[in-house]
Design a protein around this motif. Sequence first.
Motif, PDB file in Angstrom:
ATOM      1  N   ILE A   4      39.176  39.672   6.254  1.00 48.27           N
ATOM      2  CA  ILE A   4      38.998  38.222   6.459  1.00 48.27           C
ATOM      3  C   ILE A   4      40.281  37.570   5.968  1.00 48.27           C
ATOM      4  N   CYS A   5      40.975  36.907   6.857  1.00 50.59           N
ATOM      5  CA  CYS A   5      42.231  36.278   6.476  1.00 50.59           C
ATOM      6  C   CYS A   5      42.030  34.764   6.493  1.00 50.59           C
ATOM      7  N   LEU A   6      42.260  34.137   5.364  1.00 53.39           N
ATOM      8  CA  LEU A   6      42.073  32.685   5.293  1.00 53.39           C
ATOM      9  C   LEU A   6      43.396  31.978   5.534  1.00 53.39           C
ATOM     10  N   VAL A   7      43.398  31.066   6.488  1.00 49.74           N
ATOM     11  CA  VAL A   7      44.614  30.315   6.779  1.00 49.74           C
ATOM     12  C   VAL A   7      44.298  28.827   6.712  1.00 49.74           C
ATOM     13  N   GLY A   8      45.347  28.025   6.628  1.00 47.05           N
ATOM     14  CA  GLY A   8      45.138  26.572   6.586  1.00 47.05           C
ATOM     15  C   GLY A   8      46.265  25.892   5.838  1.00 47.05           C
ATOM     16  N   ALA A   9      46.275  24.576   5.915  1.00 48.30           N
ATOM     17  CA  ALA A   9      47.342  23.802   5.283  1.00 48.30           C
ATOM     18  C   ALA A   9      47.282  23.935   3.765  1.00 48.30           C
ATOM     19  N   ASN A  10      48.361  23.545   3.128  1.00 50.06           N
ATOM     20  CA  ASN A  10      48.434  23.627   1.679  1.00 50.06           C
ATOM     21  C   ASN A  10      47.415  22.699   1.020  1.00 50.06           C
ATOM     22  N   GLY A  11      46.726  23.202   0.019  1.00 49.08           N
ATOM     23  CA  GLY A  11      45.818  22.363  -0.763  1.00 49.08           C
ATOM     24  C   GLY A  11      44.428  22.171  -0.173  1.00 49.08           C
ATOM     25  N   VAL A  12      44.149  22.754   0.985  1.00 47.94           N
ATOM     26  CA  VAL A  12      42.830  22.534   1.601  1.00 47.94           C
ATOM     27  C   VAL A  12      41.704  23.263   0.867  1.00 47.94           C
ATOM     28  N   GLY A  13      42.080  24.319   0.125  1.00 45.46           N
ATOM     29  CA  GLY A  13      41.050  25.046  -0.626  1.00 45.46           C
ATOM     30  C   GLY A  13      40.973  26.536  -0.287  1.00 45.46           C
ATOM     31  N   LYS A  14      42.043  27.087   0.272  1.00 45.69           N
ATOM     32  CA  LYS A  14      42.011  28.507   0.689  1.00 45.69           C
ATOM     33  C   LYS A  14      41.785  29.469  -0.473  1.00 45.69           C
ATOM     34  N   THR A  15      42.573  29.296  -1.546  1.00 49.22           N
ATOM     35  CA  THR A  15      42.481  30.237  -2.662  1.00 49.22           C
ATOM     36  C   THR A  15      41.090  30.181  -3.294  1.00 49.22           C
ATOM     37  N   THR A  26      39.298  32.896  14.506  1.00 50.65           N
ATOM     38  CA  THR A  26      37.972  33.405  14.876  1.00 50.65           C
ATOM     39  C   THR A  26      36.855  32.671  14.133  1.00 50.65           C
ATOM     40  N   GLY A  27      37.211  31.786  13.212  1.00 50.99           N
ATOM     41  CA  GLY A  27      36.166  31.082  12.482  1.00 50.99           C
ATOM     42  C   GLY A  27      36.698  29.865  11.740  1.00 50.99           C
ATOM     43  N   LEU A  28      35.755  28.988  11.372  1.00 49.36           N
ATOM     44  CA  LEU A  28      36.109  27.782  10.602  1.00 49.36           C
ATOM     45  C   LEU A  28      35.289  27.732   9.316  1.00 49.36           C
ATOM     46  N   ILE A  29      35.908  27.183   8.284  1.00 50.17           N
ATOM     47  CA  ILE A  29      35.197  26.892   7.025  1.00 50.17           C
ATOM     48  C   ILE A  29      35.578  25.469   6.651  1.00 50.17           C
ATOM     49  N   MET A  30      34.603  24.654   6.295  1.00 45.91           N
ATOM     50  CA  MET A  30      34.910  23.297   5.848  1.00 45.91           C
ATOM     51  C   MET A  30      34.748  23.228   4.340  1.00 45.91           C
ATOM     52  N   ALA A  31      35.865  23.052   3.631  1.00 46.28           N
ATOM     53  CA  ALA A  31      35.815  22.964   2.172  1.00 46.28           C
ATOM     54  C   ALA A  31      35.622  21.512   1.734  1.00 46.28           C
ATOM     55  N   ARG A  81      40.301  52.832  -1.461  1.00 43.94           N
ATOM     56  CA  ARG A  81      39.201  52.673  -2.433  1.00 43.94           C
ATOM     57  C   ARG A  81      37.849  52.443  -1.770  1.00 43.94           C
ATOM     58  N   GLY A  82      37.811  52.625  -0.457  1.00 39.34           N
ATOM     59  CA  GLY A  82      36.532  52.542   0.271  1.00 39.34           C
ATOM     60  C   GLY A  82      35.887  51.164   0.214  1.00 39.34           C
ATOM     61  N   LYS A  83      36.704  50.108   0.242  1.00 38.83           N
ATOM     62  CA  LYS A  83      36.143  48.748   0.164  1.00 38.83           C
ATOM     63  C   LYS A  83      35.461  48.365   1.489  1.00 38.83           C
ATOM     64  N   ASP A  84      34.473  47.499   1.394  1.00 36.42           N
ATOM     65  CA  ASP A  84      33.798  47.003   2.597  1.00 36.42           C
ATOM     66  C   ASP A  84      34.562  45.827   3.203  1.00 36.42           C
ATOM     67  N   ILE A  85      35.080  44.975   2.331  1.00 39.39           N
ATOM     68  CA  ILE A  85      35.693  43.729   2.814  1.00 39.39           C
ATOM     69  C   ILE A  85      36.985  43.446   2.046  1.00 39.39           C
ATOM     70  N   LEU A  86      38.014  43.105   2.784  1.00 40.99           N
ATOM     71  CA  LEU A  86      39.273  42.673   2.170  1.00 40.99           C
ATOM     72  C   LEU A  86      39.493  41.208   2.561  1.00 40.99           C
ATOM     73  N   ILE A  87      39.634  40.352   1.550  1.00 39.87           N
ATOM     74  CA  ILE A  87      39.847  38.920   1.822  1.00 39.87           C
ATOM     75  C   ILE A  87      41.294  38.576   1.476  1.00 39.87           C
ATOM     76  N   LEU A  88      42.026  38.092   2.469  1.00 40.51           N
ATOM     77  CA  LEU A  88      43.435  37.768   2.249  1.00 40.51           C
ATOM     78  C   LEU A  88      43.633  36.259   2.162  1.00 40.51           C
ATOM     79  N   ASP A  89      44.253  35.829   1.076  1.00 41.18           N
ATOM     80  CA  ASP A  89      44.635  34.426   0.926  1.00 41.18           C
ATOM     81  C   ASP A  89      46.066  34.304   1.468  1.00 41.18           C
ATOM     82  N   THR A  90      46.380  33.220   2.161  1.00 39.81           N
ATOM     83  CA  THR A  90      47.742  33.082   2.694  1.00 39.81           C
ATOM     84  C   THR A  90      48.333  31.728   2.303  1.00 39.81           C
ATOM     85  N   ALA A  91      49.639  31.587   2.549  1.00 36.85           N
ATOM     86  CA  ALA A  91      50.324  30.340   2.186  1.00 36.85           C
ATOM     87  C   ALA A  91      49.960  29.234   3.174  1.00 36.85           C
ATOM     88  N   GLY A  92      50.141  27.995   2.735  1.00 37.43           N
ATOM     89  CA  GLY A  92      49.845  26.879   3.623  1.00 37.43           C
ATOM     90  C   GLY A  92      51.048  25.998   3.864  1.00 37.43           C
TER      91      GLY A  92
END
Length: 308
Positions: free
Chosen positions: A101-112, A246-251, A179-190
Amino acid sequence: MFNFLKKFSRSAKDTAKKFFRLIIPYTVDKESIKNIENVLYDADFGTEITPEIIDEIKSALRHDRELRRENIIHIVSMVLKRNLEGSEASLNIGEQRPQVICLVGANGVGKTTTAAKLAHFYKTAGKDVMLGSCDTFRAAANEQLNSWGSKLSVEVVSSQHGADPAAVAFDAYKAAIARGKDILILDTAGRLHVKSNLMAELQKIFRVLKKSNPDLVPNVWLVLDSAIGSNTIESAKTFHAEIGLTGLIMAKLDGTSAGGTLVGAYKKLHIPIYFIGTGETPDSLEQFSIENYIHRLFPPDNLQKSHG
Ligand code: GDP
């Protein structure tokens, strides 16, 4: 599999009382219709949705000289439901392991913060989660994510400030496989870097991940800030055109804004909405549902007041 979601949606209803969103006048007639229009623009429904609601109200006013608050709420809800049809994302995000799951978006929106909340959410669902800190531009993002990682007991892969974000994504993906993880969540720059281009940087992350696994289908979720108005939609269109969302999140749907841009963004992009963020704590993330979103816009006190 997602039985714990019942707990999340219950808490959504419990907290909804705190939010006072659309302040609909007690009665509306032809003369006072402007009030409703202002309320809708203030709530960021913008030119995508507001005219549609106003047209419906005008058409109802052709039959009745005056509409009551509950009639208006019914009309607004109906238009929102119509525009949000198909927006509820399934939480079954695929069979690949690890899911990215890669989170993208402008700076300060709440990605981290959202990355941490998602880690908590999926961990609570029994998933083995890892976080990757690909926002190497903002030094605080690294620290923030590492601090969340230790609070939540979730492993974080990070690098030093200024490192190549795609290299961090690659390392994190390799580590998640090892390490056999189920989910990898990537935070990215904005923020746009002085020398590099944010979209090119994100595209490189996906290129590098695909090199590692050509069959990988990453979930690319755009985080939107409910406090930011209609510019959001233009920015969302750019992200979608450049990297394919592929998806939206409203913070930040716990603030004073109604988050009306969510409807406009969905109308423009037709990308499923996964979650809404309702605070700064790890558990303030709720699965998106149209019913709950509308419920938040019209909390019970709005309906109960007898005079507007
Ligand atoms: P990023 O730059 O996109 O990674 O944004 P951050 O995750 O650093 O968040 C920016 C600010 O918004 C921080 O102060 C967060 O605590 C705050 N924040 C993030 N999500 C929410 C939310 O859902 N509600 C509220 N009230 N604040 C939030």
